[in-house]
Scaffold this active site. Sequence first.
Site, PDB file in Angstrom:
ATOM      1  N   GLU A  85       0.818  -1.204   0.000  1.00 16.01           N
ATOM      2  CA  GLU A  85       0.000   0.000   0.000  1.00 16.01           C
ATOM      3  C   GLU A  85       0.859   1.265   0.000  1.00 16.01           C
ATOM      4  O   GLU A  85       1.860   1.350   0.708  1.00 16.01           O
ATOM      5  CB  GLU A  85      -0.937   0.011   1.201  1.00 16.01           C
ATOM      6  CG  GLU A  85      -1.879  -1.186   1.280  1.00 16.01           C
ATOM      7  CD  GLU A  85      -2.872  -1.257   0.124  1.00 16.01           C
ATOM      8  OE1 GLU A  85      -2.956  -0.280  -0.644  1.00 16.01           O
ATOM      9  OE2 GLU A  85      -3.555  -2.287  -0.009  1.00 16.01           O
ATOM     10  N   CYS A 147      -8.631  -1.567   7.980  1.00 15.74           N
ATOM     11  CA  CYS A 147      -7.231  -1.582   7.552  1.00 15.74           C
ATOM     12  C   CYS A 147      -6.747  -0.163   7.278  1.00 15.74           C
ATOM     13  O   CYS A 147      -5.692   0.266   7.768  1.00 15.74           O
ATOM     14  CB  CYS A 147      -7.068  -2.430   6.293  1.00 15.74           C
ATOM     15  SG  CYS A 147      -7.455  -4.175   6.500  1.00 15.74           S
ATOM     16  N   HIS A 166      -1.486  -5.878   2.159  1.00 18.84           N
ATOM     17  CA  HIS A 166      -2.700  -6.677   2.051  1.00 18.84           C
ATOM     18  C   HIS A 166      -2.343  -8.014   1.401  1.00 18.84           C
ATOM     19  O   HIS A 166      -1.658  -8.041   0.378  1.00 18.84           O
ATOM     20  CB  HIS A 166      -3.752  -5.962   1.192  1.00 18.84           C
ATOM     21  CG  HIS A 166      -4.696  -5.125   1.987  1.00 18.84           C
ATOM     22  ND1 HIS A 166      -4.803  -3.761   1.832  1.00 18.84           N
ATOM     23  CD2 HIS A 166      -5.600  -5.469   2.956  1.00 18.84           C
ATOM     24  CE1 HIS A 166      -5.721  -3.295   2.670  1.00 18.84           C
ATOM     25  NE2 HIS A 166      -6.223  -4.306   3.359  1.00 18.84           N
TER      26      HIS A 166
END
Length: 207
Positions: A85, A147, A166
């Site tokens: 991310e 998250c 993830h």
Amino acid sequence: MITVLVTAFGAFPGAPSNPTVALARELERRHGRRLARLSISLHTRVLPVRFAQVEGALAAALDEVRPDVVLHLGLAGRRAALSVELRAVNRLGTLWPDAARAFAGSGLVSQGEPFQRIARWPAQRIRAAMDQFAITRLSMDAGDYVCNQTLFLTLSRTRGPVGFIHIPRLGKGGRRRPGLAAMVEATACAVITMAVGARPVFPAPRA
């Protein structure tokens, strides 16, 4: 020693058994001693998938461990690749319930905070290191669920490297649907890459 906190998440609707918990435990079991030899002190914690509780649980973990580096692990069951991310956004979706069947109280993680916070880690280098074990992709943001909430809060409250990976649901092995062993090795690469060059954020305790 560089202190690294790796967090997983508990169960939530659609994931009665969250594989990030097994991943964090196996990472500690398989690589804890190896990382210690590299002057990396690894600590793992499991956070609740609850909008109203994760902030407190995160704060408790940060206060207890006092990490120099933080890596969060979350489940993205519809994805086939591990996702590195790039940022967290000040946004919470209001359509999906958490583990307590509760919904986000508002559309924001934090009032008065900026729209986004950029993850503090070498994303391209992390992706390249992990890709030798499983297909890994860069992802624009961590979504709008717990998250993303967790990543945004961590970036707001810490100074050192912070990242989020993830993972897909566990497969039987192979690059297209990696199993637990491959994900453990990929995550270990991420931890080492984040820790190399990191400086202690907290002063060593006095004797």
